[in-house]
Design an enzyme around this catalytic site. Structure first.
Site, PDB file in Angstrom:
ATOM      1  N   ASP A  37       0.857  -1.423   0.063  1.00 22.14           N
ATOM      2  CA  ASP A  37      -0.110   0.053   0.039  1.00 22.14           C
ATOM      3  C   ASP A  37       0.880   1.188   0.051  1.00 22.14           C
ATOM      4  O   ASP A  37       2.071   1.064  -0.160  1.00 22.14           O
ATOM      5  CB  ASP A  37      -0.894  -0.056   1.197  1.00 22.14           C
ATOM      6  N   LYS A  59      -3.697   2.487  -4.083  1.00 18.55           N
ATOM      7  CA  LYS A  59      -4.181   3.754  -4.814  1.00 18.55           C
ATOM      8  C   LYS A  59      -4.805   2.980  -5.989  1.00 18.55           C
ATOM      9  O   LYS A  59      -4.554   2.858  -6.996  1.00 18.55           O
ATOM     10  CB  LYS A  59      -3.141   4.715  -5.523  1.00 18.55           C
ATOM     11  N   MET A 173      -1.176   9.062  12.521  1.00 17.64           N
ATOM     12  CA  MET A 173      -2.050   9.454  11.761  1.00 17.64           C
ATOM     13  C   MET A 173      -2.883  10.704  12.485  1.00 17.64           C
ATOM     14  O   MET A 173      -4.078  10.992  12.513  1.00 17.64           O
ATOM     15  CB  MET A 173      -2.883   8.501  11.690  1.00 17.64           C
TER      16      MET A 173
HETATM   17  N1  SAH Z   1       1.883   0.369  10.817  1.00 15.94           N
HETATM   18  C1  SAH Z   1       2.614   1.443  10.479  1.00 15.94           C
HETATM   19  C2  SAH Z   1       1.571   2.616  11.058  1.00 15.94           C
HETATM   20  C3  SAH Z   1       0.779   2.729   9.960  1.00 15.94           C
HETATM   21  S1  SAH Z   1      -0.785   4.101  10.289  1.00 15.94           S
HETATM   22  C4  SAH Z   1       3.802   1.438  11.776  1.00 15.94           C
HETATM   23  O1  SAH Z   1       4.009   0.371  12.360  1.00 15.94           O
HETATM   24  O2  SAH Z   1       4.542   2.492  11.447  1.00 15.94           O
HETATM   25  C5  SAH Z   1       0.042   5.320   9.205  1.00 15.94           C
HETATM   26  C6  SAH Z   1       0.871   6.205  10.307  1.00 15.94           C
HETATM   27  O3  SAH Z   1       2.166   5.874  10.498  1.00 15.94           O
HETATM   28  C7  SAH Z   1       0.960   7.693   9.486  1.00 15.94           C
HETATM   29  O4  SAH Z   1       0.008   8.276   9.594  1.00 15.94           O
HETATM   30  C8  SAH Z   1       2.113   8.168  10.246  1.00 15.94           C
HETATM   31  O5  SAH Z   1       1.548   8.771  11.458  1.00 15.94           O
HETATM   32  C9  SAH Z   1       2.987   6.806  10.819  1.00 15.94           C
HETATM   33  N2  SAH Z   1       3.896   6.821   9.977  1.00 15.94           N
HETATM   34  C10 SAH Z   1       4.376   5.754   9.202  1.00 15.94           C
HETATM   35  N3  SAH Z   1       5.802   5.909   8.457  1.00 15.94           N
HETATM   36  C11 SAH Z   1       5.973   7.130   8.580  1.00 15.94           C
HETATM   37  C12 SAH Z   1       7.219   7.787   8.176  1.00 15.94           C
HETATM   38  N4  SAH Z   1       8.244   7.456   7.404  1.00 15.94           N
HETATM   39  N5  SAH Z   1       7.158   9.118   8.654  1.00 15.94           N
HETATM   40  C13 SAH Z   1       6.369   9.748   9.540  1.00 15.94           C
HETATM   41  N6  SAH Z   1       5.171   8.971  10.008  1.00 15.94           N
HETATM   42  C14 SAH Z   1       5.233   7.806   9.553  1.00 15.94           C
END
Ligand code: SAH
Length: 264
Positions: A37, A59, A173
């Site tokens: 995704d 997407k 998020m």
């Molecule tokens: N499973 C993922 C989270 C998915 S929810 C994890 O464990 O990291 C998606 C959210 O993760 C985004 O809205 C943001 O808040 C955060 N996120 C994931 N990758 C990121 C990155 N490279 N930089 C900043 N925030 C990130």
């Protein structure tokens, strides 16, 4: 036909391909199909061999991602036809990643799966931003929460518990609700001067950081036009970033309110 494949729910980490686990890389290289995704970074996608089919569920038609029940059904159908299905997810599959929903669906369909943990955004983005999530004498715990709520839904979090000056709060998020979240933390008793940080594209060359406190961060995120994916880190250890900075991305940093008086 009895032959059935397996679905690997694989965490790809936050973006820097060097943060993939060895297992994630091996599975990607030996997959029949990779379902991914929008959080999966381009340099990670480049590691998928050219003969492996790829399905982007982030997407699909237009700009909308595929609904979760369709993704669940897709994974099950692929596993019935292919040997190895890699479901590649940003960060860790079981932290705000819906990996558990996919796993439950597969279990109920009698399809084998494995879960491959990944480095979650809280761990990776904090480290690359120079912020320890815990620090002896400064923060003795971490809380990971989602800031995502439907438009008019009240933000239903335990504000008293979250307004803990001795712990670090990490919000996933949280872009659209940042202002409301900061205000609620202050009303619940957290010092408005508590250091806070927003990291966009953490661990990637494009990483951008904006520092502030509970009062100033929302405005700065807006004026700097930070965009998703955005991780918010709130707590006293954020002030250590001034001394612990090591990662040099090409994106800019707003140091305006970097408060170095940690523990003072
Ligand atoms: N499973 C993922 C989270 C998915 S929810 C994890 O464990 O990291 C998606 C959210 O993760 C985004 O809205 C943001 O808040 C955060 N996120 C994931 N990758 C990121 C990155 N490279 N930089 C900043 N925030 C990130």
């Amino acid at each position: 036909m009895n032959y059935q494949g397996k679905v690997y729910l694989v965490g790809a980490g936050p973006g820097d391909p060097d943060l993939l686990t060895v297992k994630a890389l091996r599975l990607m290289q030996n997959a029949d199909v990779v379902v991914y995704d929008r959080l999966i970074s381009a340099p990670i996608l480049e590691l998928i061999p050219s003969g492996v089919s790829r399905i982007n569920v982030g997407k699909a038609a237009g700009n909308h991602s595929m609904p979760q029940d369709e993704i669940n059904a897709l994974l099950a159908n692929l596993a019935r036809r292919r040997r190895s299905v890699v479901r590649l997810k940003g960060g860790d599959p079981f932290i705000f990643g819906r990996g558990s929903e996919e796993a439950l669906h597969l279990r109920r369909q009698g399809i084998d799966f494995e879960v491959v943990p990944g480095i979650t955004a809280a761990a990776a983005c904090s480290a690359y931003a120079g912020v320890p999530l815990t620090h002896r004498g400064t923060s003795r715990g971490v809380r990971l929460v989602t800031g995502h709520f439907k438009n008019d839904e009240p933000i239903d979090l335990d504000w008293r518990a979250l307004a803990d000056p001795d712990a670090t709060l990490v919000i996933y998020m949280g872009k659209s609700t940042l202002r409301r979240v900061c205000a609620r933390l202050v009303s619940a008793g957290l010092d408005p001067a508590t250091p806070a940080l927003a990291v966009q594209d953490g661990t990637l060359p494009a990483q951008r950081r904006v520092f502030g406190d509970l009062l100033t961060l929302p405005g700065r995120v807006k004026s700097m036009a930070l965009d998703a994916p955005l991780l918010i880190i709130i707590g006293r250890t954020v002030a250590l970033a001034g001394e612990l900075e090591w990662f040099q991305p090409t994106g800019e940093t707003s140091h305006a309110a970097l408060d170095q008086r940690v523990g003072a």
